[in-house]
Design an enzyme around this catalytic site. Structure first.
Site: not given
Ligand code: ADP
Length: 166
Positions: A130, A92, A16, A40
């Site tokens: 996460s 990803r 992130h 959630k």
């Molecule tokens: P959500 O529940 O909205 O998917 P996340 O916190 O899991 O929220 O992810 C937010 C955004 O960041 C999403 O678009 C996800 O694909 C992206 N994301 C999560 N991990 C990574 C990573 N390691 N590299 C790039 N983008 C990521």
């Protein structure tokens, strides 16, 4: 243009943070938007997640054009309310693409003045989520390199329970 980067960030990872750093260089202002979705089940409260993102920004030199907010309801409505012309999301793998495409298409149908822009994950972080980080923490693994250094201790304190205490 002003952009927002919405997500759950439960907790923020280096994947992130890398997207935040890259996007902050392209937009006048970047709002990291923690979408508060009561449906959630999250490990950390929204307030805690906000605090953790703010602390983590130190790892990328705390860009002055980045701020963190908590958002409610539909992301696209919130983006519009903030005056953002772009929603940033990360991809990803192909598995992310299908879900992201569906969300982005729905958002475009709801408001065609807010564009969704995708950043591909840096290869070093393409496996990082996460939930992977939480799994590592729960089992006492090393989080260094996966989670921003300013929050490693609090993630471990929250999640790690030694086997003998289970
Ligand atoms: P959500 O529940 O909205 O998917 P996340 O916190 O899991 O929220 O992810 C937010 C955004 O960041 C999403 O678009 C996800 O694909 C992206 N994301 C999560 N991990 C990574 C990573 N390691 N590299 C790039 N983008 C990521």
């Amino acid at each position: 243009m002003k952009a927002c980067y919405p997500g759950t960030f439960d907790p923020i990872t280096n994947g992130h943070l890398d997207i935040i750093e890259r996007a902050s260089k392209m937009f006048e202002e970047l709002v990291v938007l923690i979408m508060d979705n009561p449906r959630k089940k999250c490990t950390f409260s929204v307030e805690k997640r906000k605090e953790m993102i703010e602390k983590s920004l130190a790892d990328i030199g705390h860009p002055v054009n980045v701020r963190v907010e908590i958002g409610y309801g539909l992301t696209v409505n919130y983006a519009r309310r903030l005056g953002c012309g772009a929603i940033i999301r990360g991809i990803r793998a192909v598995s992310d693409y299908e879900y992201e495409l569906q969300q982005a298409t729905a958002n475009l149908s709801l408001d065609d003045e807010v564009e969704t822009l995708f950043f591909i994950a840096r290869p070093a972080y393409s496996f990082l989520s996460s939930s992977v980080c939480k799994e590592i923490a729960m089992n006492g693994g090393k989080l260094y390199g996966f989670i921003p250094s300013p929050i490693i201790q609090e993630v471990m304190d929250e999640l790690y329970i030694p086997v003998e205490e289970l």
